[in-house]
Scaffold this motif. Structure first.
Motif, PDB file in Angstrom:
ATOM      1  N   UNK A  30       0.852  -1.182   0.000  1.00 46.42           N
ATOM      2  CA  UNK A  30       0.000   0.000   0.000  1.00 46.42           C
ATOM      3  C   UNK A  30       0.888   1.231   0.000  1.00 46.42           C
ATOM      4  N   UNK A  31       0.633   2.117  -0.944  1.00 48.66           N
ATOM      5  CA  UNK A  31       1.443   3.322  -1.071  1.00 48.66           C
ATOM      6  C   UNK A  31       0.954   4.406  -0.110  1.00 48.66           C
ATOM      7  N   UNK A  32       1.842   5.326   0.213  1.00 45.39           N
ATOM      8  CA  UNK A  32       1.462   6.473   1.029  1.00 45.39           C
ATOM      9  C   UNK A  32       0.365   7.259   0.313  1.00 45.39           C
ATOM     10  N   UNK A  33      -0.662   7.637   1.049  1.00 51.45           N
ATOM     11  CA  UNK A  33      -1.742   8.425   0.488  1.00 51.45           C
ATOM     12  C   UNK A  33      -2.850   7.620  -0.154  1.00 51.45           C
ATOM     13  N   UNK A  34      -2.740   6.293  -0.158  1.00 47.81           N
ATOM     14  CA  UNK A  34      -3.801   5.463  -0.728  1.00 47.81           C
ATOM     15  C   UNK A  34      -4.981   5.336   0.235  1.00 47.81           C
ATOM     16  N   UNK A  35      -6.144   5.035  -0.327  1.00 45.15           N
ATOM     17  CA  UNK A  35      -7.356   4.721   0.435  1.00 45.15           C
ATOM     18  C   UNK A  35      -7.793   3.338  -0.024  1.00 45.15           C
ATOM     19  N   UNK A  36      -7.685   2.355   0.882  1.00 52.04           N
ATOM     20  CA  UNK A  36      -7.947   0.963   0.542  1.00 52.04           C
ATOM     21  C   UNK A  36      -9.059   0.420   1.428  1.00 52.04           C
ATOM     22  N   UNK A  37     -10.048  -0.198   0.824  1.00 48.12           N
ATOM     23  CA  UNK A  37     -11.101  -0.898   1.564  1.00 48.12           C
ATOM     24  C   UNK A  37     -10.814  -2.395   1.518  1.00 48.12           C
ATOM     25  N   UNK A 196      -6.829   2.750   5.567  1.00 44.80           N
ATOM     26  CA  UNK A 196      -7.254   1.373   5.306  1.00 44.80           C
ATOM     27  C   UNK A 196      -8.534   1.142   6.090  1.00 44.80           C
ATOM     28  N   UNK A 197      -9.613   0.843   5.382  1.00 45.54           N
ATOM     29  CA  UNK A 197     -10.937   0.681   5.981  1.00 45.54           C
ATOM     30  C   UNK A 197     -11.371  -0.776   5.829  1.00 45.54           C
ATOM     31  N   UNK A 198     -11.713  -1.400   6.943  1.00 53.26           N
ATOM     32  CA  UNK A 198     -12.215  -2.770   6.929  1.00 53.26           C
ATOM     33  C   UNK A 198     -13.730  -2.752   7.066  1.00 53.26           C
ATOM     34  N   UNK A 199     -14.408  -3.424   6.161  1.00 54.19           N
ATOM     35  CA  UNK A 199     -15.867  -3.448   6.193  1.00 54.19           C
ATOM     36  C   UNK A 199     -16.365  -4.752   5.583  1.00 54.19           C
ATOM     37  N   UNK A 207     -16.623   3.329  -1.613  1.00 46.02           N
ATOM     38  CA  UNK A 207     -16.166   4.684  -1.326  1.00 46.02           C
ATOM     39  C   UNK A 207     -14.653   4.806  -1.433  1.00 46.02           C
ATOM     40  N   UNK A 208     -13.955   3.674  -1.499  1.00 41.89           N
ATOM     41  CA  UNK A 208     -12.494   3.667  -1.582  1.00 41.89           C
ATOM     42  C   UNK A 208     -12.041   3.433  -3.024  1.00 41.89           C
ATOM     43  N   UNK A 209     -10.987   4.110  -3.465  1.00 38.48           N
ATOM     44  CA  UNK A 209     -10.483   3.904  -4.829  1.00 38.48           C
ATOM     45  C   UNK A 209      -9.902   2.515  -5.077  1.00 38.48           C
ATOM     46  N   UNK A 210      -9.495   1.832  -3.982  1.00 36.12           N
ATOM     47  CA  UNK A 210      -8.915   0.498  -4.130  1.00 36.12           C
ATOM     48  C   UNK A 210      -9.638  -0.476  -3.214  1.00 36.12           C
ATOM     49  N   UNK A 211      -9.916  -1.653  -3.726  1.00 34.92           N
ATOM     50  CA  UNK A 211     -10.704  -2.638  -2.995  1.00 34.92           C
ATOM     51  C   UNK A 211      -9.946  -3.967  -2.957  1.00 34.92           C
TER      52      UNK A 211
END
Length: 225
Positions: A30-37, A196-199, A207-211
């Motif tokens: 995971x890169x800095x600044x990423x949003x990952x679900x 990093x969002x866990x759902x 809602x996250x650019x990466x899944x």
């Protein structure tokens, strides 16, 4: 620049003839600044993965680096310092202390920091940012669920962590409050924070650019929108 590096991470629980394997060789960058679900059914390993990312658990095998630091080489005191300074965690159940005011709850990470810097001004700024400036002297019992979660997000951001982890952050909220919290997390990411969002909810994952989807302790899918 890479912030998180997981290489062939496994996690086993129990001993004897039938140990449980929660993670079965997860490799992820995971890169800095990423949003990952991160999603997956119950038992897929997503909570175990989040605990490892947050320094709350250690891999049985494999490597986890955060910002180039190999966490497996750190002792418990050093791991605690990394959690305090580099990782902010937002829990489903808020974990606000009922006897403290909202402002005092936001300042809690400072109690565990080695530095004696004064962060009250930053805490008040964060409460303004999450829309709770008028609730600073209130107790958690005087807040709605959505307000408590926003206070928890402010607390997680106090030490300006490298990584913000959100564990089912809307799980205990009504739909309107959940939407507000997700919007806030999106705004935090837009300002450069790694999230990093866990759902378990695929709609929230959108809602996250990466899944990243887990199944049986493995990465089944990793895609970007």
């Amino acid at each position: 620049m890479t912030l998180i590096e997981l290489a062939d991470v496994e996690r086993w629980y129990g001993a004897g003839d039938e140990p449980v394997r929660a993670l079965a060789g997860v490799s992820l960058s995971i890169e800095r600044g990423e949003f990952v679900a991160i999603t997956g059914a119950s038992g897929s390993g997503k909570s175990t993965l989040l605990n490892i990312l947050g320094g709350l658990d250690r891999p049985s095998r494999g490597r986890y680096r955060l910002g180039g630091t190999e966490l497996a080489t750190l002792d418990d005191t050093e791991i605690s310092r990394v959690r305090n300074q580099d990782i902010g965690i937002v829990f489903q159940s808020f974990h606000l202390l009922p006897r403290l005011t909202v402002l005092e709850n936001v300042l809690l990470p400072l109690r565990f920091a080695q530095s004696q810097i004064d962060l009250e001004a930053r805490a008040k700024e964060l409460l303004t940012r999450v829309g709770l400036s008028d609730r600073a002297t209130h107790r958690p019992s005087e807040l709605s669920g959505g307000q408590m979660q926003r206070a928890a997000i402010a607390r997680a951001l106090l030490m300006q962590p490298k990584l913000l982890l959100a564990d089912e952050p809307t799980g205990n909220l009504d739909s309107k409050s959940a939407e507000q919290v997700l919007r806030l997390i999106g705004e935090v990411h837009a300002q450069g924070q790694t999230v990093v969002l866990v759902t378990h909810d695929p709609d929230i994952a959108r809602s996250a650019p990466r899944h990243v989807r887990l199944k049986d302790g493995r990465v089944e899918e990793d895609g970007r929108r």
